[in-house]
Motif scaffolding. Structure first.
Motif, PDB file in Angstrom:
ATOM      1  N   TRP A 223      12.569  13.089  -3.840  1.00  0.00           N
ATOM      2  CA  TRP A 223      12.336  12.321  -2.588  1.00  0.00           C
ATOM      3  C   TRP A 223      11.440  11.276  -2.873  1.00  0.00           C
ATOM      4  CZ3 TRP A 223       7.233  12.659  -0.288  1.00  0.00           C
ATOM      5  CH2 TRP A 223       7.377  12.093   1.038  1.00  0.00           C
ATOM      6  N   ALA A 224      10.349  11.261  -3.559  1.00  0.00           N
ATOM      7  CA  ALA A 224       9.600  10.299  -3.506  1.00  0.00           C
ATOM      8  C   ALA A 224      10.090   8.959  -4.196  1.00  0.00           C
ATOM      9  CB  ALA A 224       8.320  10.518  -4.547  1.00  0.00           C
ATOM     10  N   GLU A 225      10.948   9.340  -5.269  1.00  0.00           N
ATOM     11  CA  GLU A 225      11.746   8.224  -6.203  1.00  0.00           C
ATOM     12  C   GLU A 225      12.457   7.597  -5.120  1.00  0.00           C
ATOM     13  OE1 GLU A 225      13.054  10.416  -9.424  1.00  0.00           O
ATOM     14  OE2 GLU A 225      11.126   9.946 -10.744  1.00  0.00           O
ATOM     15  N   SER A 226      13.371   8.195  -4.342  1.00  0.00           N
ATOM     16  CA  SER A 226      14.327   7.667  -3.346  1.00  0.00           C
ATOM     17  C   SER A 226      13.246   6.520  -2.340  1.00  0.00           C
ATOM     18  CB  SER A 226      15.091   8.683  -2.673  1.00  0.00           C
ATOM     19  OG  SER A 226      14.952   8.449  -1.219  1.00  0.00           O
ATOM     20  N   VAL A 227      12.347   7.138  -2.027  1.00  0.00           N
ATOM     21  CA  VAL A 227      11.520   6.440  -0.968  1.00  0.00           C
ATOM     22  C   VAL A 227      11.059   5.058  -1.799  1.00  0.00           C
ATOM     23  CG1 VAL A 227       9.222   6.118   0.297  1.00  0.00           C
ATOM     24  CG2 VAL A 227      10.599   8.257   0.286  1.00  0.00           C
ATOM     25  N   ILE A 228      10.553   5.221  -3.309  1.00  0.00           N
ATOM     26  CA  ILE A 228      10.291   3.870  -3.839  1.00  0.00           C
ATOM     27  C   ILE A 228      11.200   2.918  -3.666  1.00  0.00           C
ATOM     28  CG2 ILE A 228       9.509   3.213  -6.144  1.00  0.00           C
ATOM     29  CD1 ILE A 228       8.019   5.809  -6.240  1.00  0.00           C
ATOM     30  N   GLU A 229      12.506   3.518  -4.097  1.00  0.00           N
ATOM     31  CA  GLU A 229      13.604   2.633  -4.376  1.00  0.00           C
ATOM     32  C   GLU A 229      13.737   1.842  -2.981  1.00  0.00           C
ATOM     33  OE1 GLU A 229      15.970   1.549  -6.579  1.00  0.00           O
ATOM     34  OE2 GLU A 229      14.243   2.341  -7.460  1.00  0.00           O
ATOM     35  N   ARG A 230      13.734   2.452  -1.735  1.00  0.00           N
ATOM     36  CA  ARG A 230      14.111   1.872  -0.585  1.00  0.00           C
ATOM     37  C   ARG A 230      12.786   0.950  -0.211  1.00  0.00           C
ATOM     38  NH1 ARG A 230      15.158   7.306   3.191  1.00  0.00           N
ATOM     39  NH2 ARG A 230      14.559   8.404   1.326  1.00  0.00           N
TER      40      ARG A 230
ATOM     41  N   ILE B  53      13.233  19.207   4.402  1.00  0.00           N
ATOM     42  CA  ILE B  53      14.719  19.445   4.519  1.00  0.00           C
ATOM     43  C   ILE B  53      15.217  19.596   2.864  1.00  0.00           C
ATOM     44  CG2 ILE B  53      17.069  18.871   4.594  1.00  0.00           C
ATOM     45  CD1 ILE B  53      16.447  17.540   7.429  1.00  0.00           C
ATOM     46  N   ALA B  54      14.518  18.637   2.179  1.00  0.00           N
ATOM     47  CA  ALA B  54      14.959  18.736   0.562  1.00  0.00           C
ATOM     48  C   ALA B  54      14.386  19.927  -0.089  1.00  0.00           C
ATOM     49  CB  ALA B  54      14.179  17.507  -0.041  1.00  0.00           C
ATOM     50  N   ASN B  55      13.113  20.153   0.318  1.00  0.00           N
ATOM     51  CA  ASN B  55      12.351  21.373  -0.261  1.00  0.00           C
ATOM     52  C   ASN B  55      13.001  22.691   0.276  1.00  0.00           C
ATOM     53  OD1 ASN B  55       9.698  21.274  -1.711  1.00  0.00           O
ATOM     54  ND2 ASN B  55       9.585  19.386  -0.079  1.00  0.00           N
ATOM     55  N   MET B  56      13.433  22.765   1.491  1.00  0.00           N
ATOM     56  CA  MET B  56      13.834  24.091   2.055  1.00  0.00           C
ATOM     57  C   MET B  56      15.272  24.177   1.556  1.00  0.00           C
ATOM     58  SD  MET B  56      12.769  26.440   3.525  1.00  0.00           S
ATOM     59  CE  MET B  56      11.210  25.623   4.006  1.00  0.00           C
ATOM     60  N   ARG B  57      15.903  23.183   1.126  1.00  0.00           N
ATOM     61  CA  ARG B  57      17.389  23.293   0.542  1.00  0.00           C
ATOM     62  C   ARG B  57      17.118  23.855  -1.030  1.00  0.00           C
ATOM     63  NH1 ARG B  57      20.311  18.085   2.403  1.00  0.00           N
ATOM     64  NH2 ARG B  57      21.139  18.661   4.766  1.00  0.00           N
ATOM     65  N   ALA B  58      15.900  23.386  -1.579  1.00  0.00           N
ATOM     66  CA  ALA B  58      15.798  23.658  -2.715  1.00  0.00           C
ATOM     67  C   ALA B  58      15.549  25.284  -2.969  1.00  0.00           C
ATOM     68  CB  ALA B  58      14.602  22.934  -3.386  1.00  0.00           C
ATOM     69  N   ASN B  59      14.676  25.441  -1.990  1.00  0.00           N
ATOM     70  CA  ASN B  59      14.385  27.022  -1.759  1.00  0.00           C
ATOM     71  C   ASN B  59      15.420  27.926  -1.616  1.00  0.00           C
ATOM     72  OD1 ASN B  59      11.356  26.992  -2.152  1.00  0.00           O
ATOM     73  ND2 ASN B  59      11.232  26.008  -0.208  1.00  0.00           N
TER      74      ASN B  59
ATOM     75  N   ASN C 185      11.220  23.023  -6.324  1.00  0.00           N
ATOM     76  CA  ASN C 185      10.738  22.341  -5.328  1.00  0.00           C
ATOM     77  C   ASN C 185       9.986  21.038  -5.894  1.00  0.00           C
ATOM     78  OD1 ASN C 185       9.971  23.522  -2.336  1.00  0.00           O
ATOM     79  ND2 ASN C 185      10.115  25.481  -3.828  1.00  0.00           N
ATOM     80  N   MET C 186       9.327  21.242  -6.701  1.00  0.00           N
ATOM     81  CA  MET C 186       8.728  19.970  -7.400  1.00  0.00           C
ATOM     82  C   MET C 186       9.749  18.834  -7.751  1.00  0.00           C
ATOM     83  SD  MET C 186       5.744  18.800  -7.082  1.00  0.00           S
ATOM     84  CE  MET C 186       4.954  20.114  -6.756  1.00  0.00           C
ATOM     85  N   ARG C 187      10.851  19.246  -8.178  1.00  0.00           N
ATOM     86  CA  ARG C 187      11.836  18.418  -8.430  1.00  0.00           C
ATOM     87  C   ARG C 187      12.378  17.734  -7.164  1.00  0.00           C
ATOM     88  NH1 ARG C 187      15.266  21.608 -13.194  1.00  0.00           N
ATOM     89  NH2 ARG C 187      13.731  21.267 -14.780  1.00  0.00           N
ATOM     90  N   ALA C 188      12.792  18.795  -6.218  1.00  0.00           N
ATOM     91  CA  ALA C 188      13.082  17.916  -5.008  1.00  0.00           C
ATOM     92  C   ALA C 188      12.240  16.970  -4.537  1.00  0.00           C
ATOM     93  CB  ALA C 188      13.300  19.040  -4.119  1.00  0.00           C
ATOM     94  N   ASN C 189      10.706  17.342  -4.406  1.00  0.00           N
ATOM     95  CA  ASN C 189       9.773  16.415  -4.188  1.00  0.00           C
ATOM     96  C   ASN C 189       9.966  15.047  -4.876  1.00  0.00           C
ATOM     97  OD1 ASN C 189       8.426  17.707  -1.971  1.00  0.00           O
ATOM     98  ND2 ASN C 189       7.574  19.200  -3.493  1.00  0.00           N
TER      99      ASN C 189
ATOM    100  N   GLU D   7       0.840  -1.213   0.022  1.00  0.00           N
ATOM    101  CA  GLU D   7      -0.005   0.015  -0.239  1.00  0.00           C
ATOM    102  C   GLU D   7       0.854   1.309   0.071  1.00  0.00           C
ATOM    103  OE1 GLU D   7      -4.033  -1.078   2.269  1.00  0.00           O
ATOM    104  OE2 GLU D   7      -2.227  -1.224   3.645  1.00  0.00           O
ATOM    105  N   VAL D   8       1.895   1.186   0.825  1.00  0.00           N
ATOM    106  CA  VAL D   8       2.729   2.473   0.975  1.00  0.00           C
ATOM    107  C   VAL D   8       3.513   2.685  -0.469  1.00  0.00           C
ATOM    108  CG1 VAL D   8       5.020   3.138   1.713  1.00  0.00           C
ATOM    109  CG2 VAL D   8       3.421   1.994   3.253  1.00  0.00           C
ATOM    110  N   LEU D   9       3.873   1.383  -1.302  1.00  0.00           N
ATOM    111  CA  LEU D   9       4.396   1.733  -2.438  1.00  0.00           C
ATOM    112  C   LEU D   9       3.353   2.204  -3.462  1.00  0.00           C
ATOM    113  CD1 LEU D   9       6.818   0.904  -4.261  1.00  0.00           C
ATOM    114  CD2 LEU D   9       5.889  -1.234  -5.003  1.00  0.00           C
ATOM    115  N   ALA D  10       2.360   1.931  -3.393  1.00  0.00           N
ATOM    116  CA  ALA D  10       1.307   2.303  -4.333  1.00  0.00           C
ATOM    117  C   ALA D  10       1.209   3.991  -3.777  1.00  0.00           C
ATOM    118  CB  ALA D  10      -0.246   1.712  -4.240  1.00  0.00           C
ATOM    119  N   LYS D  11       0.859   4.288  -2.784  1.00  0.00           N
ATOM    120  CA  LYS D  11       0.952   5.631  -2.224  1.00  0.00           C
ATOM    121  C   LYS D  11       1.970   6.568  -2.929  1.00  0.00           C
ATOM    122  CE  LYS D  11      -1.534   7.385  -0.435  1.00  0.00           C
ATOM    123  NZ  LYS D  11      -2.622   7.937   0.225  1.00  0.00           N
ATOM    124  N   PHE D  12       3.143   6.106  -2.735  1.00  0.00           N
ATOM    125  CA  PHE D  12       4.152   6.861  -3.343  1.00  0.00           C
ATOM    126  C   PHE D  12       4.230   6.824  -4.866  1.00  0.00           C
ATOM    127  CE2 PHE D  12       5.697   7.006   1.220  1.00  0.00           C
ATOM    128  CZ  PHE D  12       6.276   8.240   1.078  1.00  0.00           C
ATOM    129  N   GLU D  13       3.777   6.033  -5.440  1.00  0.00           N
ATOM    130  CA  GLU D  13       3.816   6.007  -6.874  1.00  0.00           C
ATOM    131  C   GLU D  13       2.887   6.844  -7.247  1.00  0.00           C
ATOM    132  OE1 GLU D  13       3.837   1.755  -7.885  1.00  0.00           O
ATOM    133  OE2 GLU D  13       6.258   1.907  -8.364  1.00  0.00           O
TER     134      GLU D  13
END
Lengths: 185, 185
Positions: A169-176, B160-166, A162-166, A110-116
């Motif tokens: 982040w999401a992609e790194s969580v998916i990897e983990r 942190i990721a967002n704030m660093r981007a900002n 900001n959106m690139r940073a987000n 479920e978490v994976l689906a959420k982050f995707e």
DNA sequence: CTCCTATATATGTTATATCCTATATTGTAT
DNA sequence: ATACAATATAGGATATAACATATATAGGAG
């Protein structure tokens, strides 16, 4: 409060109706300050009471009269005062992060689906950002100097950064998640 | 709406009073979902009406009775349903970006001061983020599994990721102002 | 001895925002 | 022929939030 100043800002370019303002909002500041149509009309009424804007009725055949609002001297003073004043601070609110905070309640699948889902949303927003320059193009010629245009583009730059940073982040969580690096209950 | 689920989320760890909840909010989700004390009590009242939480009075000598709320089965179901449901989307609102959008009205000196103000604010927020792990430490032992703690930390990572981007954005703007790369009116 | 902080809950007021609906007409698409 | 989008404004209902204030008591700092 920011809505007031955004409206004053647009009116400082040239007089407009509520309807005009709504259109300008929707192609420019909507990405960081969405405004409801009814809210714009109500705010215009309030700004009139405060003496920051004035209204002139322009009769039209066939359609309702246009109410063309223009900014007054006190209105312009209030705008410049706010712009030049202390940096506006706002309390951030992020419903997605609330979901993440309590996501331990969910299974890994479920978490994976959420982050995707998050990642897809973020990519969609980045794609929208790509279209912004084309959307504000018409207004640019009509209304803005190169200086004004520069600052418009800075807000877009900020949104993209900001959106690139987000997304990263999401992609790194998916990897983990995929690598089994998420602690189990 | 998110406030409801945040409260249900905390109550899913263990029963708490409004006062307890306020303290937990202030050291954890405040950074992306600040909550007023009066708002927490009102929401608790509403959740009780909805049958998502129940309250037990615990008498105390000397101090007002504690009203200890616990989550019910329907409440837990509603929480898990929301967490597992579609990614929450929220309309972003950023007053600082409204200031930037109309900053063309200001002089270069004023704009520089404004962005240096932004950068200082962002550095202060990053410094605050550094203290979050220590602040939530106590709750971690008492309340959360390693899995829950992992997701708590993900929200911090995101901030942190967002704030660093900002900050990088603000610094790049400051550079451009200093190098005279901002178009004049 | 007084003031401040902590514990604990709650209401009143105002501001802000969202959603839905109403009115009125023209032009375009199916 | 009919429905929908565009032009143009506005009000009612509801939700959410922010801010201030009220009540009540204990303990510690100055």
């Amino acid at each position: 409060m920011s809505l007031d100043f955004a409206i004053l800002g647009f009116l400082s370019y040239h007089p407009s109706t509520g309807y005009d303002l709504k259109k300008m909002f929707d192609v420019s500041v909507r990405h960081f300050w969405p405004a409801d149509q009814s809210q714009i009309y109500r705010t215009l009424a309030r700004l009139t009471e405060q003496g920051y804007v004035e209204m002139e009725k322009v009769a039209q055949e066939d359609r309702p009269d246009r109410k063309v609002y223009h900014i007054t001297q006190p209105g312009l003073a209030a705008l410049v005062n706010w712009l030049g004043g202390p940096p506006a601070m706002d309390e951030p609110r992020s419903a997605p992060l609330v979901q993440v905070f309590f996501a331990g309640k969910l299974s890994d699948e479920e978490v994976l689906a959420k982050f995707e889902g998050f990642a897809a949303m973020m990519r969609a927003i980045l794609a929208q950002y790509d279209q912004v320059p084309a959307q504000i193009g018409p207004y640019q010629q009509e209304v803005a100097s190169p200086r004004e245009h520069f600052f418009w583009m800075l807000t877009l730059e900020n949104g993209i950064a900001n959106m690139r940073a987000n997304l990263a982040w999401a992609e790194s969580v998916i990897e983990r998640i995929k690598n089994g690096q998420v602690p189990q209950a």
